[in-house]
Design a protein around this motif. Structure first.
Motif: not given
Length: 703
Positions: A195, A197, A278, A284-285
Motif C-alpha cells: 500500500d 499511500k 488511481n 496507490f497500490r
C-alpha cells in the motif's frame, strides 16, 4: 511587386505567411498577379491563414501550394520553397498520392484519412510520418471546384506513444502469464501487496515464511524493514531502483535477487508485479508475486564456473577475434581509400567526357585536314588510356557497373587458355585444374577473365618470364571461423586460385598489395592497380580474396565466390546492324555545362531534336508543363530536390512508359544495388564517343 489596396479581397491578411504570400511573384504561375485572383480564392486563403491548424491550399490542376504558418512548421526544411510550387514537384516522394487527391477534389469529391502513414523527406532524411488528413474542394467565383483545401494534423507522437503503451500492456500480460505458469508448476513462493499511500506491506503465509517473519506476525501488517534486511546487500539498491522505476513509469516490475534463509544460505527468487494508479494518475497500490528460481540460477552459476575453467578455449577465441579485428581494420582502410579513388574517378571521367566529346566534334568538322586528324587521333588514344585508368580505379572502389550471370568456371577456363598463352608468351606454361562437378557462380564473366589475366601477368613478372603458372578451381565449404571479419558468411563457395613459383613477397609488401598505386615494379612498368582492381571486383561480387606468399618460394592468390544454385541461361547471340541517328526528341539533363554542350551537339548532328535541363528540378518542371520527349538522357548524380531516380520513376509511370538512359562517371547506389544494374536499366559510362552514344540511344529508343 505592387502591394494590394484595402479594397481587394486579398488585403488585410496577418502573419508571417501572409507577408510571404504577398511578396511571392505569382505571375510565374497560372494564378497570375494577386490583384487578378478570384474573390473565392482570397476568402479561402484568409480563412486558412486565420486557422491555428496546419492548412494548405492546392489551387488549379497543378495544385499550386499556398499555406499558413502552422503548415510552414510542419513542412520543416521544405519551407519556404514549397510556396507557389506544384504539389507534385514540392513533395515528389508522394506525388502519386497528391495527384489522386487533386483529381478527386477537382471532380467534386472529398477525402479523409486517419493516422495515414507517409514517408516524407522534410529535412532531407526519409521518415515515417503519421497524419490525419482532410481534403475538400474549394469553388471558384462560378461555383466550380478550382482548388483543394487540405487540413494536415500530424499524429506521429500519438501513434508512437500508443504503440509504446500497447507494448507495456503486452509485457504486463506476459508477466501475468508467467505467474499463472508458476502457480501451475508449484514454484510460487507467495504473493504480496504494498500500500503505497499508507506505506504498509501485506502478504500471504508463504511470502512471510520466505522472508523469515515471526510465526505470530500479522500478515496484514508486515514491517518492510524485515523484508529489506533479508535481501542480499549486493542486490538491495538494484531492487529499490526497479521498484522506483515501476512507480514512476508504470512499467512492469521484474527483479531477480537473493533472500537470506534461516540456515544462513541464500535463495534466488524472482519478484514480479506492477504499480496500480488511481483516477488522478497517482500510484496507490503495488501487488506482486514471488517465484522460486533457485534451481535455474544454480544451473547458470554451474555453467559459468565450467566456462571459466576453459582457459585454452577463451585464449583461442581471443586470438581469433584479434585476427578478425585486424582484417576488419584492413578492410575499412581499403574501403576508405576506395571511396576517395571512386570520387576522383567520377570527376576525372567528367573531364575526359568534355575532352573526348570536343575531340570527336573537331575530327568531324575537319575531315580533310590530315594534321588535325593525326593529332585528334593521338589525343583520343590518350583519353582512352585515361578512361582505362579511371575504370581500374572504379573497379578497386567497387563502383564499376557489373553485368553478372551464372557461370560454369570450367567453360570460362576453356575460353581463357588461348588468351592467357597469347598474353603471357611461349616461355610460360599454364597448368589448369578444375574439379569435375564444379559448382556454378554468379559473376560478371568479362571482369572475372580480366581478374585472372591480371593475376597471371603478375605471376609471369614474378617468375621473370619463365616457369609454370597453376590455375585451379575447386568447391569448398567455409565455416564461420574462417569467415569472421572477412565480410562474407559461412557456406558453399568456389575457390579460384592462381599460383606461381616466383620471387614471392615480404610481409611488408604483402600488407600493401591491394592498395592502389602500390607497386614493386620499376617506374613505367606498372600502375599498381592490377591487384586493386581484382580486390574491388571480388568484393563487389560478394566474395573474398586472400594472398599467401613466401620470399623465394612463390605466391598464391585465392578468389572465393559464393555458390549459385540458379541454372545457366542459354546464350543467344544477336548481331545488330550499325544504328544511326533519328528524328526523335531527347531531353538532356546534365549539371556540367561543358559535358551537356558536347552531348547536345553530338546528338543534333545525328538528327535528333534536343531539349536541355541543368538539373532534375528543371527537367521535371518541363515535363509537368507538357514538354513532349521520346527519351530522357540524364546524369546519375545532380544537385536539387529531384534526383535522376525520381525522373526515371516518373517516366516509368507514363502511358506509354518514357525511355530513360543514364550516364555517369560511375553508377553510385542511386540506380543500382551493389553497382549491379537492375533489369531494364540502361547506363552509358563516361567517357563515351559518338558511336557509343548513337548506338545506346537507338538501343533504348528501339527497346
Amino acid at each position: 511587386m505592387q502591394f494590394l489596396d484595402d479594397s481587394h479581397g486579398c488585403a488585410g491578411w496577418n502573419g508571417e505567411m501572409a507577408g510571404r504570400i504577398r511578396a511571392f511573384d505569382w505571375s510565374v504561375t497560372e494564378l497570375g498577379n494577386m490583384d487578378t485572383w478570384p474573390a473565392s480564392l482570397c476568402s479561402a486563403v484568409q480563412l486558412m491563414l486565420a486557422s491555428p491548424l496546419p492548412m494548405v491550399m492546392l489551387w488549379g490542376r497543378p495544385g499550386y501550394m499556398i499555406y499558413n504558418d502552422a503548415y510552414s512548421t510542419f513542412a520543416g526544411g521544405r519551407h519556404p520553397y514549397l510556396l507557389g510550387s506544384p504539389v507534385e514537384l514540392g513533395w515528389p516522394e508522394v506525388a502519386d498520392f497528391n495527384r489522386h487527391v487533386v483529381d478527386t477534389c477537382l471532380a467534386g469529391g472529398t477525402l479523409s484519412y486517419r493516422n495515414k502513414v507517409l514517408e516524407l523527406l522534410r529535412d532531407g532524411i526519409p521518415e515515417d510520418v503519421w497524419l490525419d488528413l482532410y481534403y475538400s474542394p474549394v469553388a471558384d467565383d462560378d461555383g466550380k471546384p478550382a482548388g483543394v483545401m487540405a487540413m494536415v494534423v500530424e499524429t506521429t507522437e500519438h501513434v508512437i506513444s500508443e504503440r509504446r503503451r500497447q507494448a507495456a500492456e503486452d509485457a504486463y500480460h506476459a508477466d501475468n502469464e508467467r505467474v499463472r505458469l508458476a502457480l501451475n508448476a508449484g514454484a510460487l513462493l507467495g504473493s504480496f501487496v504494498w500500500d503505497i499511500k499508507g506505506n504498509a506491506l501485506s502478504g500471504d503465509e508463504r511470502f512471510a515464511r520466505t522472508f523469515s517473519y515471526p510465526p505470530e506476525q500479522n500478515l496484514a501488517d508486515l514491517p518492510t524493514d524485515i523484508a529489506e534486511a533479508r535481501i542480499h546487500p549486493d542486490d538491495r539498491s538494484w531492487v529499490q531502483e526497479q521498484i522506483n522505476q515501476s512507480v514512476e513509469t508504470g512499467e512492469p516490475f521484474n527483479a531477480e535477487y537473493r533472500v537470506l534463509r534461516p540456515d544462513g544460505s541464500y535463495l534466488w527468487v524472482q519478484a514480479s508485479g506492477g504499480c496500480e494508479f488511481n483516477e488522478q494518475g497517482e500510484p496507490f497500490r503495488f501487488p506482486g508475486v514471488l517465484i522460486d528460481i533457485h534451481e535455474r540460477k544454480t544451473a547458470e552459476e554451474s555453467l559459468l564456473k565450467f566456462t571459466r575453467n576453459l582457459e585454452q578455449r577463451v585464449a583461442d577465441e581471443v586470438e581469433a577475434r584479434l585476427a578478425a579485428e585486424e582484417q576488419l581494420r584492413q578492410s575499412q582502410k581499403l574501403e576508405a581509400i576506395g571511396g576517395l579513388t571512386g570520387g576522383v574517378a567520377h570527376d576525372f571521367n567528367n573531364l575526359l567526357q568534355v575532352i573526348a566529346g570536343n575531340l570527336h566534334l573537331l575530327a568531324r568538322h575537319e575531315p580533310d585536314n590530315a594534321n588535325v586528324q593525326r593529332r585528334v587521333s593521338a589525343s583520343i588514344a590518350a583519353v582512352e588510356r585515361g578512361a582505362k585508368l579511371s575504370s581500374q580505379l572504379l573497379a578497386f572502389a567497387r563502383r564499376q557497373p557489373l553485368s553478372p550471370a551464372v557461370c560454369d568456371l570450367r567453360q570460362v577456363f576453356d575460353g581463357l587458355g588461348e588468351l592467357l598463352q597469347r598474353a603471357l608468351g611461349e616461355t610460360i606454361q599454364i597448368d589448369v585444374t578444375a574439379a569435375e562437378a564444379l559448382w556454378h557462380v554468379y559473376v560478371d564473366r568479362n571482369q572475372l577473365e580480366n581478374a585472372v589475366l591480371n593475376l597471371a601477368i603478375n605471376a609471369r613478372d614474378a617468375m621473370k618470364g619463365e616457369g609454370t603458372i597453376d590455375l585451379s578451381a575447386e568447391n569448398i565449404a567455409l565455416d564461420s571461423k574462417f569467415c569472421a571479419g572477412k565480410g562474407i558468411v559461412a557456406g558453399d563457395y568456389v575457390c579460384v586460385a592462381v599460383a606461381d613459383r616466383g620471387v614471392g613477397m615480404s610481409p611488408q609488401v604483402l600488407a600493401q598489395a591491394f592498395e592502389p598505386f602500390f607497386t614493386t615494379k620499376p617506374d613505367g612498368q606498372g600502375t599498381g592497380l592490377g591487384l586493386s582492381m581484382v580486390f574491388g571486383f571480388v568484393k563487389q561480387s560478394g566474395g573474398h580474396i586472400e594472398i599467401s606468399s613466401v620470399v623465394g618460394q612463390g605466391t598464391r592468390v585465392q578468389l572465393y565466390f559464393p555458390r549459385s544454385l540458379r541454372p545457366i541461361l542459354s546464350e543467344t547471340t544477336r548481331h545488330d546492324p550499325q544504328q544511326r541517328g533519328g528524328h526523335e526528341t531527347i531531353l538532356v539533363v546534365e549539371d556540367n555545362e561543358a559535358v551537356r554542350s558536347s552531348a547536345v551537339e553530338l546528338l543534333r548532328e545525328e538528327g535528333y531534336q534536343v531539349l536541355t535541363a541543368a538539373n532534375g528540378d528543371v527537367a521535371m518542371q518541363m515535363l509537368l508543363e507538357g514538354a513532349v520527349v521520346d527519351l530522357i538522357f540524364t546524369d546519375v548524380v545532380m544537385p536539387g530536390l529531384i534526383k535522376s531516380s525520381d525522373l526515371a520513376a516518373w517516366a516509368k509511370m507514363q502511358t506509354p512508359p518514357l525511355a530513360v538512359l543514364f550516364t555517369s562517371g560511375h553508377t553510385r547506389d542511386i540506380i543500382s544495388r551493389n553497382h549491379q544494374l537492375s533489369p531494364g536499366t540502361y547506363l552509358l559510362s563516361k567517357p563515351y564517343g559518338p558511336e557509343a552514344l548513337t548506338q545506346m540511344v537507338r538501343t533504348v529508343l528501339n527497346g
